[in-house]
Design a protein around this motif. Structure first.
Motif, PDB file in Angstrom:
ATOM      1  N   ARG A 179     -44.055 -28.813  -2.944  1.00  0.00           N
ATOM      2  CA  ARG A 179     -45.053 -29.037  -1.896  1.00  0.00           C
ATOM      3  C   ARG A 179     -44.413 -28.999  -0.522  1.00  0.00           C
ATOM      4  O   ARG A 179     -44.979 -28.441   0.421  1.00  0.00           O
ATOM      5  CB  ARG A 179     -45.754 -30.378  -2.106  1.00  0.00           C
ATOM      6  CG  ARG A 179     -46.733 -30.365  -3.261  1.00  0.00           C
ATOM      7  CD  ARG A 179     -47.419 -31.681  -3.429  1.00  0.00           C
ATOM      8  NE  ARG A 179     -48.303 -31.913  -2.299  1.00  0.00           N
ATOM      9  CZ  ARG A 179     -48.849 -33.073  -2.022  1.00  0.00           C
ATOM     10  NH1 ARG A 179     -48.597 -34.120  -2.775  1.00  0.00           N
ATOM     11  NH2 ARG A 179     -49.648 -33.207  -0.990  1.00  0.00           N
ATOM     12  N   VAL A 180     -43.223 -29.580  -0.389  1.00  0.00           N
ATOM     13  CA  VAL A 180     -42.513 -29.542   0.891  1.00  0.00           C
ATOM     14  C   VAL A 180     -42.132 -28.106   1.234  1.00  0.00           C
ATOM     15  O   VAL A 180     -42.274 -27.666   2.388  1.00  0.00           O
ATOM     16  CB  VAL A 180     -41.268 -30.461   0.855  1.00  0.00           C
ATOM     17  CG1 VAL A 180     -40.381 -30.246   2.065  1.00  0.00           C
ATOM     18  CG2 VAL A 180     -41.692 -31.914   0.755  1.00  0.00           C
ATOM     19  N   GLU A 181     -41.672 -27.357   0.239  1.00  0.00           N
ATOM     20  CA  GLU A 181     -41.352 -25.946   0.474  1.00  0.00           C
ATOM     21  C   GLU A 181     -42.587 -25.174   0.920  1.00  0.00           C
ATOM     22  O   GLU A 181     -42.503 -24.328   1.811  1.00  0.00           O
ATOM     23  CB  GLU A 181     -40.784 -25.306  -0.798  1.00  0.00           C
ATOM     24  CG  GLU A 181     -39.395 -25.739  -1.140  1.00  0.00           C
ATOM     25  CD  GLU A 181     -38.919 -25.173  -2.466  1.00  0.00           C
ATOM     26  OE1 GLU A 181     -39.720 -24.526  -3.179  1.00  0.00           O
ATOM     27  OE2 GLU A 181     -37.744 -25.383  -2.786  1.00  0.00           O
ATOM     28  N   LEU A 182     -43.719 -25.483   0.322  1.00  0.00           N
ATOM     29  CA  LEU A 182     -44.962 -24.825   0.702  1.00  0.00           C
ATOM     30  C   LEU A 182     -45.329 -25.161   2.148  1.00  0.00           C
ATOM     31  O   LEU A 182     -45.707 -24.277   2.920  1.00  0.00           O
ATOM     32  CB  LEU A 182     -46.085 -25.249  -0.246  1.00  0.00           C
ATOM     33  CG  LEU A 182     -47.482 -24.741   0.059  1.00  0.00           C
ATOM     34  CD1 LEU A 182     -47.526 -23.215  -0.039  1.00  0.00           C
ATOM     35  CD2 LEU A 182     -48.483 -25.359  -0.889  1.00  0.00           C
ATOM     36  N   GLN A 183     -45.182 -26.426   2.519  1.00  0.00           N
ATOM     37  CA  GLN A 183     -45.478 -26.814   3.892  1.00  0.00           C
ATOM     38  C   GLN A 183     -44.545 -26.118   4.874  1.00  0.00           C
ATOM     39  O   GLN A 183     -44.977 -25.664   5.934  1.00  0.00           O
ATOM     40  CB  GLN A 183     -45.375 -28.331   4.044  1.00  0.00           C
ATOM     41  CG  GLN A 183     -46.503 -29.080   3.392  1.00  0.00           C
ATOM     42  CD  GLN A 183     -46.314 -30.573   3.460  1.00  0.00           C
ATOM     43  OE1 GLN A 183     -45.201 -31.064   3.625  1.00  0.00           O
ATOM     44  NE2 GLN A 183     -47.401 -31.307   3.323  1.00  0.00           N
ATOM     45  N   LEU A 184     -43.261 -26.026   4.522  1.00  0.00           N
ATOM     46  CA  LEU A 184     -42.309 -25.340   5.406  1.00  0.00           C
ATOM     47  C   LEU A 184     -42.633 -23.858   5.522  1.00  0.00           C
ATOM     48  O   LEU A 184     -42.538 -23.276   6.610  1.00  0.00           O
ATOM     49  CB  LEU A 184     -40.881 -25.532   4.899  1.00  0.00           C
ATOM     50  CG  LEU A 184     -40.291 -26.922   5.069  1.00  0.00           C
ATOM     51  CD1 LEU A 184     -38.939 -27.007   4.386  1.00  0.00           C
ATOM     52  CD2 LEU A 184     -40.176 -27.266   6.540  1.00  0.00           C
ATOM     53  N   ALA A 185     -43.022 -23.241   4.424  1.00  0.00           N
ATOM     54  CA  ALA A 185     -43.387 -21.828   4.467  1.00  0.00           C
ATOM     55  C   ALA A 185     -44.618 -21.611   5.335  1.00  0.00           C
ATOM     56  O   ALA A 185     -44.684 -20.639   6.100  1.00  0.00           O
ATOM     57  CB  ALA A 185     -43.635 -21.301   3.060  1.00  0.00           C
ATOM     58  N   LEU A 186     -45.584 -22.520   5.236  1.00  0.00           N
ATOM     59  CA  LEU A 186     -46.778 -22.407   6.070  1.00  0.00           C
ATOM     60  C   LEU A 186     -46.430 -22.582   7.542  1.00  0.00           C
ATOM     61  O   LEU A 186     -46.941 -21.855   8.402  1.00  0.00           O
ATOM     62  CB  LEU A 186     -47.826 -23.442   5.647  1.00  0.00           C
ATOM     63  CG  LEU A 186     -48.512 -23.205   4.311  1.00  0.00           C
ATOM     64  CD1 LEU A 186     -49.378 -24.404   3.937  1.00  0.00           C
ATOM     65  CD2 LEU A 186     -49.344 -21.935   4.362  1.00  0.00           C
TER      66      LEU A 186
ATOM     67  N   GLU B  26     -57.101 -26.113   6.615  1.00  0.00           N
ATOM     68  CA  GLU B  26     -56.677 -25.153   5.592  1.00  0.00           C
ATOM     69  C   GLU B  26     -55.480 -25.686   4.805  1.00  0.00           C
ATOM     70  O   GLU B  26     -55.436 -25.588   3.577  1.00  0.00           O
ATOM     71  CB  GLU B  26     -56.312 -23.822   6.256  1.00  0.00           C
ATOM     72  CG  GLU B  26     -55.879 -22.763   5.283  1.00  0.00           C
ATOM     73  CD  GLU B  26     -55.448 -21.482   5.991  1.00  0.00           C
ATOM     74  OE1 GLU B  26     -54.867 -20.641   5.295  1.00  0.00           O
ATOM     75  OE2 GLU B  26     -55.702 -21.340   7.195  1.00  0.00           O
ATOM     76  N   ASP B  27     -54.523 -26.292   5.519  1.00  0.00           N
ATOM     77  CA  ASP B  27     -53.352 -26.855   4.851  1.00  0.00           C
ATOM     78  C   ASP B  27     -53.741 -28.027   3.957  1.00  0.00           C
ATOM     79  O   ASP B  27     -53.226 -28.172   2.853  1.00  0.00           O
ATOM     80  CB  ASP B  27     -52.314 -27.311   5.878  1.00  0.00           C
ATOM     81  CG  ASP B  27     -51.716 -26.157   6.661  1.00  0.00           C
ATOM     82  OD1 ASP B  27     -51.839 -25.009   6.188  1.00  0.00           O
ATOM     83  OD2 ASP B  27     -51.140 -26.405   7.728  1.00  0.00           O
TER      84      ASP B  27
ATOM     85  N   GLU C 167     -46.825 -19.792  10.416  1.00  0.00           N
ATOM     86  CA  GLU C 167     -47.603 -20.077  11.628  1.00  0.00           C
ATOM     87  C   GLU C 167     -46.754 -19.851  12.876  1.00  0.00           C
ATOM     88  O   GLU C 167     -47.233 -19.320  13.874  1.00  0.00           O
ATOM     89  CB  GLU C 167     -48.108 -21.514  11.578  1.00  0.00           C
ATOM     90  CG  GLU C 167     -49.050 -21.877  12.697  1.00  0.00           C
ATOM     91  CD  GLU C 167     -49.556 -23.287  12.538  1.00  0.00           C
ATOM     92  OE1 GLU C 167     -49.388 -24.075  13.490  1.00  0.00           O
ATOM     93  OE2 GLU C 167     -50.119 -23.596  11.478  1.00  0.00           O
ATOM     94  N   ALA C 168     -45.474 -20.231  12.818  1.00  0.00           N
ATOM     95  CA  ALA C 168     -44.580 -20.042  13.966  1.00  0.00           C
ATOM     96  C   ALA C 168     -44.334 -18.558  14.230  1.00  0.00           C
ATOM     97  O   ALA C 168     -44.242 -18.135  15.390  1.00  0.00           O
ATOM     98  CB  ALA C 168     -43.264 -20.760  13.732  1.00  0.00           C
TER      99      ALA C 168
END
Length: 127
Positions: free
Chosen positions: A110-117, A15-16, A121-122
């Protein structure tokens, strides 16, 4: 792509990976035309038009220098041609630096998006 990019892609879920693929880096022309929009679009328009005017002036000055009958006149037009060409190159590098800044901002998002995801998830796993 380099080795680090491959390792990052391997650790992401399907999904990511799909989400990041949809928000990937746009092509060169869409990046270039994207400069003319947004809050600083008018600055880019002014710089672009000044660059075009300087290049036209460079062409005229070079033509006049080439067809001058006296050496001093040829040198004067030649110096003006060089200055106008340098100004044209400065405008091109100005636009290129804006394109690179936009690219860096896209990567940060994109990094912010990955951190938000990851944060999302956490929080799901801890509940």
């Amino acid at each position: 792509m380099n080795k680090t990019d491959d390792l990052i892609k391997q650790t992401l879920s399907a999904e990511d990976r799909d989400l990041l693929a949809r928000h990937g880096e746009p092509g060169y022309f869409s990046q270039a035309f994207g400069l003319f929009h947004g809050s600083l679009g008018w600055v880019v328009w002014v710089a672009y038009l000044c660059g075009i005017a300087a290049f036209a002036g460079f062409g005229v000055s070079l033509w006049r220098s080439w067809h001058a009958t006296e050496a001093l006149v040829a040198v004067q037009w030649g110096v003006l041609a060089i200055v106008l060409f340098q100004f044209t190159m400065i405008m091109k590098s100005f636009l290129g630096s804006h394109m690179e800044a936009n690219r860096m901002l896209r990567e940060l998002k994109r990094v912010e998006l990955q951190l938000a995801l990851l944060r999302q998830e956490a929080s799901k796993t801890s509940s």
